[in-house]
Design an enzyme around this catalytic site. Structure first.
Site, PDB file in Angstrom:
ATOM      1  N   GLY A  10      25.642   4.348   6.885  1.00  0.00           N
ATOM      2  CA  GLY A  10      26.881   3.867   7.517  1.00  0.00           C
ATOM      3  C   GLY A  10      26.618   3.851   9.099  1.00  0.00           C
ATOM      4  N   ASN A  32      26.134   5.462  -1.095  1.00  0.00           N
ATOM      5  CA  ASN A  32      26.571   4.884  -2.133  1.00  0.00           C
ATOM      6  C   ASN A  32      26.826   3.147  -1.799  1.00  0.00           C
ATOM      7  OD1 ASN A  32      29.040   5.182  -1.015  1.00  0.00           O
ATOM      8  ND2 ASN A  32      29.872   6.209  -2.902  1.00  0.00           N
ATOM      9  N   GLY A  36      29.300   1.775   4.193  1.00  0.00           N
ATOM     10  CA  GLY A  36      27.766   1.283   4.622  1.00  0.00           C
ATOM     11  C   GLY A  36      27.332  -0.002   4.161  1.00  0.00           C
ATOM     12  N   ASP A  56      26.248   8.516  -5.419  1.00  0.00           N
ATOM     13  CA  ASP A  56      27.590   8.961  -4.921  1.00  0.00           C
ATOM     14  C   ASP A  56      27.515  10.505  -4.688  1.00  0.00           C
ATOM     15  OD1 ASP A  56      30.106   9.860  -4.759  1.00  0.00           O
ATOM     16  OD2 ASP A  56      30.868   8.452  -6.364  1.00  0.00           O
ATOM     17  N   ARG A 106      20.452  25.702  -2.047  1.00  0.00           N
ATOM     18  CA  ARG A 106      19.254  26.013  -3.003  1.00  0.00           C
ATOM     19  C   ARG A 106      17.964  25.894  -1.981  1.00  0.00           C
ATOM     20  NH1 ARG A 106      22.196  22.311  -5.903  1.00  0.00           N
ATOM     21  NH2 ARG A 106      20.983  20.422  -5.443  1.00  0.00           N
ATOM     22  N   TYR A 145      42.355  11.508   4.238  1.00  0.00           N
ATOM     23  CA  TYR A 145      41.535  11.822   5.019  1.00  0.00           C
ATOM     24  C   TYR A 145      41.339  13.058   5.810  1.00  0.00           C
ATOM     25  CZ  TYR A 145      37.675  10.785   8.945  1.00  0.00           C
ATOM     26  OH  TYR A 145      36.882  10.614   9.839  1.00  0.00           O
ATOM     27  N   LYS A 149      38.903  16.571   4.947  1.00  0.00           N
ATOM     28  CA  LYS A 149      38.095  16.994   6.114  1.00  0.00           C
ATOM     29  C   LYS A 149      38.586  18.614   6.312  1.00  0.00           C
ATOM     30  CE  LYS A 149      35.389  13.541   7.197  1.00  0.00           C
ATOM     31  NZ  LYS A 149      33.875  13.466   7.132  1.00  0.00           N
ATOM     32  N   ARG A 186      38.693  -0.462  12.675  1.00  0.00           N
ATOM     33  CA  ARG A 186      38.797   0.614  13.921  1.00  0.00           C
ATOM     34  C   ARG A 186      39.044  -0.231  14.986  1.00  0.00           C
ATOM     35  NH1 ARG A 186      34.657   5.337  12.010  1.00  0.00           N
ATOM     36  NH2 ARG A 186      33.603   3.315  11.232  1.00  0.00           N
TER      37      ARG A 186
HETATM   38  P1  NAD Z   1      31.058   4.591   7.831  1.00  0.00           P
HETATM   39  O1  NAD Z   1      32.041   4.267   7.075  1.00  0.00           O
HETATM   40  O2  NAD Z   1      30.324   3.728   8.799  1.00  0.00           O
HETATM   41  O3  NAD Z   1      29.879   5.574   7.164  1.00  0.00           O
HETATM   42  C1  NAD Z   1      30.104   6.472   6.007  1.00  0.00           C
HETATM   43  C2  NAD Z   1      28.992   6.337   5.200  1.00  0.00           C
HETATM   44  O4  NAD Z   1      29.339   7.129   4.019  1.00  0.00           O
HETATM   45  C3  NAD Z   1      28.841   4.805   4.512  1.00  0.00           C
HETATM   46  O5  NAD Z   1      27.531   4.436   4.667  1.00  0.00           O
HETATM   47  C4  NAD Z   1      29.437   5.156   3.141  1.00  0.00           C
HETATM   48  O6  NAD Z   1      28.873   4.212   2.337  1.00  0.00           O
HETATM   49  C5  NAD Z   1      28.928   6.373   2.807  1.00  0.00           C
HETATM   50  N1  NAD Z   1      29.899   7.130   1.702  1.00  0.00           N
HETATM   51  C6  NAD Z   1      30.781   7.026   1.529  1.00  0.00           C
HETATM   52  N2  NAD Z   1      31.212   7.872   0.491  1.00  0.00           N
HETATM   53  C7  NAD Z   1      30.077   8.131  -0.175  1.00  0.00           C
HETATM   54  C8  NAD Z   1      29.944   8.777  -1.271  1.00  0.00           C
HETATM   55  N3  NAD Z   1      30.716   9.396  -2.231  1.00  0.00           N
HETATM   56  N4  NAD Z   1      28.436   8.850  -1.541  1.00  0.00           N
HETATM   57  C9  NAD Z   1      27.495   8.493  -0.766  1.00  0.00           C
HETATM   58  N5  NAD Z   1      27.759   7.847   0.337  1.00  0.00           N
HETATM   59  C10 NAD Z   1      29.189   7.511   0.645  1.00  0.00           C
HETATM   60  O7  NAD Z   1      31.802   5.667   9.051  1.00  0.00           O
HETATM   61  P2  NAD Z   1      30.981   6.601  10.099  1.00  0.00           P
HETATM   62  O8  NAD Z   1      31.990   6.034  11.560  1.00  0.00           O
HETATM   63  O9  NAD Z   1      29.662   6.273  10.375  1.00  0.00           O
HETATM   64  O10 NAD Z   1      31.222   7.879   9.954  1.00  0.00           O
HETATM   65  C11 NAD Z   1      30.529   8.558   9.539  1.00  0.00           C
HETATM   66  C12 NAD Z   1      31.040  10.315   9.482  1.00  0.00           C
HETATM   67  O11 NAD Z   1      31.382  10.469  10.817  1.00  0.00           O
HETATM   68  C13 NAD Z   1      32.145  10.504   8.302  1.00  0.00           C
HETATM   69  O12 NAD Z   1      32.122  11.527   7.644  1.00  0.00           O
HETATM   70  C14 NAD Z   1      33.523  10.329   9.362  1.00  0.00           C
HETATM   71  O13 NAD Z   1      34.322  11.069   8.791  1.00  0.00           O
HETATM   72  C15 NAD Z   1      32.838  10.871  10.565  1.00  0.00           C
HETATM   73  N6  NAD Z   1      33.454  10.746  11.927  1.00  0.00           N
HETATM   74  C16 NAD Z   1      33.286   9.357  12.322  1.00  0.00           C
HETATM   75  C17 NAD Z   1      34.027   9.124  13.479  1.00  0.00           C
HETATM   76  C18 NAD Z   1      33.737   7.929  14.194  1.00  0.00           C
HETATM   77  O14 NAD Z   1      34.654   7.736  15.108  1.00  0.00           O
HETATM   78  N7  NAD Z   1      33.063   6.881  13.879  1.00  0.00           N
HETATM   79  C19 NAD Z   1      34.901   9.905  13.793  1.00  0.00           C
HETATM   80  C20 NAD Z   1      35.181  11.304  13.548  1.00  0.00           C
HETATM   81  C21 NAD Z   1      34.337  11.587  12.149  1.00  0.00           C
HETATM   82  N1  UDP Z   2      44.669   0.105  16.718  1.00  0.00           N
HETATM   83  C1  UDP Z   2      45.205  -0.916  17.205  1.00  0.00           C
HETATM   84  N2  UDP Z   2      44.817  -2.157  16.834  1.00  0.00           N
HETATM   85  C2  UDP Z   2      43.813  -2.217  15.843  1.00  0.00           C
HETATM   86  C3  UDP Z   2      43.321  -1.041  15.265  1.00  0.00           C
HETATM   87  C4  UDP Z   2      43.688   0.277  15.667  1.00  0.00           C
HETATM   88  O1  UDP Z   2      46.117  -0.701  18.012  1.00  0.00           O
HETATM   89  O2  UDP Z   2      43.434  -3.455  15.556  1.00  0.00           O
HETATM   90  C5  UDP Z   2      45.195   1.470  17.211  1.00  0.00           C
HETATM   91  C6  UDP Z   2      45.532   2.450  16.252  1.00  0.00           C
HETATM   92  O3  UDP Z   2      46.895   2.339  15.806  1.00  0.00           O
HETATM   93  C7  UDP Z   2      45.173   3.960  16.739  1.00  0.00           C
HETATM   94  C8  UDP Z   2      44.021   3.472  17.888  1.00  0.00           C
HETATM   95  O4  UDP Z   2      43.995   2.141  17.916  1.00  0.00           O
HETATM   96  O5  UDP Z   2      46.325   4.128  17.512  1.00  0.00           O
HETATM   97  C9  UDP Z   2      42.841   4.172  17.191  1.00  0.00           C
HETATM   98  O6  UDP Z   2      42.706   3.531  15.964  1.00  0.00           O
HETATM   99  P1  UDP Z   2      41.191   3.596  15.104  1.00  0.00           P
HETATM  100  O7  UDP Z   2      41.424   2.822  13.711  1.00  0.00           O
HETATM  101  O8  UDP Z   2      40.078   3.347  15.933  1.00  0.00           O
HETATM  102  O9  UDP Z   2      41.211   5.322  14.866  1.00  0.00           O
HETATM  103  P2  UDP Z   2      41.976   6.457  14.629  1.00  0.00           P
HETATM  104  O10 UDP Z   2      43.234   6.131  14.604  1.00  0.00           O
HETATM  105  O11 UDP Z   2      41.303   6.991  13.357  1.00  0.00           O
HETATM  106  O12 UDP Z   2      41.731   7.477  15.836  1.00  0.00           O
END
Ligand code: NAD
Ligand code: UDP
Length: 335
Positions: A10, A32, A36, A56, A106, A145, A149, A186
């Site tokens: 991802g 999976n 990503g 997965d 493990r 979500y 978490k 996002r």
């Molecule tokens: P992303 O969607 O780009 O990456 C998530 C990855 O997890 C993907 O590659 C997806 O294919 C993989 N995945 C999902 N379910 C799976 C499963 N059951 N088995 C194996 N792989 C699986 O999202 P990201 O932004 O890179 O986020 C990564 C992590 O960081 C997530 O856990 C997310 O909750 C956490 N996080 C991200 C942000 C952010 O702003 N980017 C903020 C808070 C938390």
């Molecule tokens: N948002 C927006 N336009 C978009 C996507 C998101 O105004 O096209 C807003 C959304 O409602 C939120 C903020 O931007 O208030 C951040 O959204 P994002 O999905 O990035 O992350 P999260 O809500 O998980 O913080």
């Protein structure tokens, strides 16, 4: 170290794999590809320190060979993604997290959970310190979500307390940067995609809600510091520079030179009004602080998106189409 990175295909995970390889660690990436993409890690495939397992992690996790640390990032993270896959999101936060904790147990390995600022829900305290317990609607559309978490945090804390697993929790605030999918949904990726395509920037609500945006390189440095540390956390990781969504839109227009208009849409259900991390703990215990300001981070991100015009055009069309189809479903999905 030998590190297993779940969700390594991802956005954040692929940057983490890269950072670990760069400093000489070996990496087993498990993914999976639900959210990503193989191309995120295509450039790592020839590295002798890198291995990939298509799995997965909610079903089972098995990694041959030694493991010193498990970084558990697997989970849909973008609201449109977790709303499209609610049960899968709950599964990976619960069963997936437990499978990864057992893997760490493990191997007597360090375990780091990528948790989220979403555990604070729509926070009544501002800015958010780790001691704040949050304000989450347990049955709202975002709960798949947020509660997954929160349960993942509870599991990690219990495995640390009662099973001797060296588990640590990071609460990650909005992070952006190169390799976000243009169609991700996002706010940063959507605004950049729309601005570069001359499409209206879609602001939800009145655009006065705030977020604090962290550049991916800073964030990944924090994850690596947590992998190297024995701390349990939870620690907030994010950039405390807080902006309204409207300010973000204006910055993106400035940086891209776009003349796209601002278009207002309904606010998604339970969309948090304010977000800003207190990061004193990460600063003191991990010696971590973000370096990259929002203008600089956006510039680097825009540069990356601008170099991929076909993907950006397809992303803009997908966002437009998704909105026509009612995605993000959060806009209409009342529990
Ligand atoms: P992303 O969607 O780009 O990456 C998530 C990855 O997890 C993907 O590659 C997806 O294919 C993989 N995945 C999902 N379910 C799976 C499963 N059951 N088995 C194996 N792989 C699986 O999202 P990201 O932004 O890179 O986020 C990564 C992590 O960081 C997530 O856990 C997310 O909750 C956490 N996080 C991200 C942000 C952010 O702003 N980017 C903020 C808070 C938390
Ligand atoms: N948002 C927006 N336009 C978009 C996507 C998101 O105004 O096209 C807003 C959304 O409602 C939120 C903020 O931007 O208030 C951040 O959204 P994002 O999905 O990035 O992350 P999260 O809500 O998980 O913080």
């Amino acid at each position: 170290m030998h590190v297993a990175v779940t969700g390594g295909g991802g956005f954040l995970g692929s940057h983490l794999c890269e950072a670990l390889l760069r400093r000489g660690d070996s990496v087993v990436c498990l993914d999976n590809f639900s959210t990503g993409e193989p191309k995120n890690i295509a450039h790592l495939r020839d590295n002798p320190g890198f291995a990939f397992i298509h799995a997965d992690v909610s079903t089972a996790v098995d990694v041959p060979g030694p493991i010193d640390a498990v970084a558990h990032l697997a989970s849909p993270a973008s609201p449109p993604d977790y709303l499209r896959w609610p049960l899968e999101t709950l599964a990976v936060g619960s069963r997936g997290t437990e499978n990864c904790l057992r893997l760490a147990q493990r191997h007597d390995a360090r375990f780091v959970l990528a948790s989220t600022s979403e555990v604070y829900g729509d926070p009544l305290a501002h800015p958010q310190e780790e001691d704040y317990w949050g304000n989450v609607n347990p049955v709202g559309p975002r709960s798949v979500y947020d509660e997954a978490k929160r349960y993942a945090e509870a599991l990690s804390a219990a495995y640390r307390r009662t099973r001797g697993v060296n588990a640590g929790i990071l609460r990650i605030f909005n992070t952006y940067g190169p390799r976000m999918r243009p169609r991700d949904g996002r706010v940063v990726s959507s605004f950049i995609t729309q601005a570069l395509s001359g499409e209206p920037l879609t602001l939800y609500g009145d655009g006065k809600q705030t977020r604090s945006f962290c550049f991916v390189d800073d964030l990944v440095r924090g994850i690596v510091a947590m992998l190297d540390s024995p701390e349990g956390g939870p620690f907030n990781l994010g950039n405390p520079e807080e902006r309204t969504v409207t300010e973000l839109a204006e910055l993106v227009l400035d940086i891209t030179g776009s003349v796209s208009e601002l278009q207002y849409h309904p606010l998604p259900v339970d969309d948090p009004a304010r977000r800003r991390p207190v990061i004193t703990r990460a600063q003191e215990r991990l010696a971590w602080y973000p370096d990259v300001g929002i203008e600089e981070g956006l510039r680097r991100t825009v540069e990356w998106f601008a170099a991929r015009p076909r993907e950006v055009a397809a992303g803009a069309a997908a966002i437009r189409g998704g909105q026509q189809d009612g995605v993000p479903a959060v806009v209409s999905a009342v529990p």
